[in-house]
Design a protein around this motif. Structure first.
Motif, PDB file in Angstrom:
ATOM      1  N   SER A 180       0.787  -1.265  -0.114  1.00 22.60           N
ATOM      2  CA  SER A 180      -0.013  -0.031  -0.030  1.00 22.60           C
ATOM      3  C   SER A 180       1.001   1.403   0.091  1.00 22.60           C
ATOM      4  CB  SER A 180      -0.973   0.069   1.084  1.00 22.60           C
ATOM      5  OG  SER A 180      -0.460   0.344   2.432  1.00 22.60           O
ATOM      6  N   ARG A 206       4.604   1.585  -7.355  1.00 21.46           N
ATOM      7  CA  ARG A 206       4.453   0.109  -8.111  1.00 21.46           C
ATOM      8  C   ARG A 206       5.771  -0.380  -9.055  1.00 21.46           C
ATOM      9  NH1 ARG A 206      -1.002  -2.264  -8.141  1.00 21.46           N
ATOM     10  NH2 ARG A 206      -1.403  -1.294  -6.212  1.00 21.46           N
ATOM     11  N   SER A 265       7.766  -2.656  -6.765  1.00 21.63           N
ATOM     12  CA  SER A 265       7.149  -3.554  -5.959  1.00 21.63           C
ATOM     13  C   SER A 265       7.710  -4.801  -5.885  1.00 21.63           C
ATOM     14  CB  SER A 265       5.738  -3.838  -6.724  1.00 21.63           C
ATOM     15  OG  SER A 265       5.769  -4.262  -7.761  1.00 21.63           O
ATOM     16  N   PRO A 322      -4.673   0.004  -7.055  1.00 18.45           N
ATOM     17  CA  PRO A 322      -4.232   0.444  -5.616  1.00 18.45           C
ATOM     18  C   PRO A 322      -5.453   0.713  -4.772  1.00 18.45           C
ATOM     19  CG  PRO A 322      -3.155   1.918  -7.498  1.00 18.45           C
ATOM     20  CD  PRO A 322      -4.138   0.657  -8.182  1.00 18.45           C
ATOM     21  N   GLU A 345      -5.101  -3.848  -2.140  1.00 17.98           N
ATOM     22  CA  GLU A 345      -3.771  -4.682  -1.334  1.00 17.98           C
ATOM     23  C   GLU A 345      -4.397  -5.557  -0.229  1.00 17.98           C
ATOM     24  OE1 GLU A 345      -2.464  -0.687  -2.884  1.00 17.98           O
ATOM     25  OE2 GLU A 345      -4.014  -1.183  -1.705  1.00 17.98           O
TER      26      GLU A 345
END
Length: 411
Positions: free
Chosen positions: A129, A133, A136, A339, A342
């Protein structure tokens, strides 16, 4: 080591430590859990083999049922509080395992543990969260490094403790480590969480699950999680008994089993960060297919070894390959979902892992009972090879990000 430069990096450092502590604690009981069942004895007359399978499988069943619920509640009440809940509940249930008097009592406490914990998914949800991205893969890779390090240290420590002092002290050490993790999250992690009223209620929870499951690539990715988890767990209840046929010094049995669990975890630790960054550059799908294929090929011959050292070498090599499987699945889920999803995403992910935990020990025990201990290793190899083929054929492609390494831990 350079200090973290942004909030998500600071959160990663704290969650790295929490993941390390909890993984070491939980895994410290793995080497001797089947032997602990045998030592406790049964009040119902069930065989040791059946009770050992239930100790692993029923914990997975309860976690499978509870994990999506906790994940969706996190969308309503916050991710930090879910980590606190998981670590505190874990400390209490693990401590209780050291106090039980029968195998049936141990099974009951394990069911409670599965229903009330879930530290890995809670950590993943909070980190996902707050992490950009394009980072990630790296972030999830570092969490896997912490998980792998804990899994590398915990079984050896637990095995040594069990051989030196008996089984019960390992449970109390685990409870202490989980308590430390809860305190770290409470005082060092900050979450700017705004409850989403649209995600409240049973209907909203179910709607959130449907949205996640409807995203392109998510169902196949969850299948990869199930197959990879089931493959690894298939050999866990069988490994202690298989290793017993390979070693002559029974006084070090728990230590040998500890190394058999620790070495692949250590190898996964050393490779996970690299594979996470590689996936960020070339695409996580490619990394997943290649590593799943390699892991399957390395598991196939393990049941045919005639010394414990041959088994340890093959387990370590398969651990290297698995370092490219676990974090890339988490990263793919981050890419395939949106988004704000999560907690539902990683709650379901933890439930899928728990389903693998629930099914695999029983399957491994069945294979070993019908065809001998080596069959569990062969089954794992074939399952992972099948997973590689499904991933290559069905997973959507994701965009790769050409990024420079971020200085978080060790750079």
């Amino acid at each position: 080591m350079k200090p973290p430069q942004s909030p998500w990096q600071r959160t990663l450092v704290v969650l790295f430590i929490v993941q390390l502590l909890t993984a070491a604690g939980f895994s410290s009981i793995f080497p001797f859990l089947p032997f602990y069942v045998e030592d406790l004895g049964s009040s119902s007359g069930l065989s040791v083999e059946v009770l050992s399978g239930l100790v692993f499988s029923l914990q997975g069943v309860s976690m499978m049922i509870a994990s999506p619920i906790w994940g969706s509640l996190a969308d309503r009440y916050g991710r930090k509080v879910m980590i606190q809940r998981a670590t505190i509940a874990g400390a209490l249930t693990i401590a209780a395992m050291g106090l039980v008097q029968t195998a049936e009592q141990l099974i009951f406490v394990r069911i409670l543990q599965g229903a009330l914990t879930g530290v890995v998914s809670a950590n993943s949800a909070l980190l996902a969260s707050v992490t950009p991205r394009e980072r990630s893969g790296y972030a999830m890779g570092m969490l896997q490094v912490a998980l792998g390090t804990g899994l590398a240290v915990g079984p050896v420590a637990g095995g040594v403790l069990a051989d030196a002092f008996g089984y019960r002290p390992a449970f109390y050490v685990t409870a202490a480590l989980l308590t430390i993790g809860a305190l770290l999250v409470t005082f060092l992690v900050h979450e700017d969480f705004i409850p989403d009223a649209a995600k409240a209620g049973a209907r909203a929870v179910a709607r959130g699950w449907r949205l996640v499951l409807g995203r392109s690539g998510v169902l196949v990715t969850y299948l990869m999680r199930f197959m990879s988890r089931a493959g690894r767990m298939m050999i866990i209840p069988i490994a202690p008994f298989f290793i017993a046929t390979l070693v002559s010094d029974s006084s070090l049995m728990n230590t040998y089993v500890g190394w058999a669990i620790s070495l692949p975890a250590l190898a996964t630790t050393l490779s996970a960060g690299y594979f996470g960054r590689l996936g960020d550059r070339i695409g996580h799908r490619k990394v997943l297919v290649a590593c799943m294929l390699a892991a399957g090929l390395l598991f196939l011959p393990q049941g045919q070894v005639n010394s414990v050292w041959q088994l340890l070498v093959l387990l370590a090599l398969s651990g290297v390959a698995m370092g490219g499987v676990v974090p890339t699945i988490s990263a793919l889920l981050a890419h395939y979902t949106l988004p704000g999803e999560e907690c539902a995403t990683y709650g379901l992910d933890n439930s899928i892992s728990a389903a693998g935990n629930a099914v695999a020990p029983a399957v491994g025990g069945l294979l070993a009972g019908l065809f001998g201990h080596p069959a569990a290793f062969t089954g794992t190899g074939l399952l992972l090879l099948a997973a590689a083929g499904i991933a290559a054929a069905s997973l959507p492609h994701t965009a790769a990000h050409a990024v420079e390494p971020v200085a978080v831990i060790g750079d």
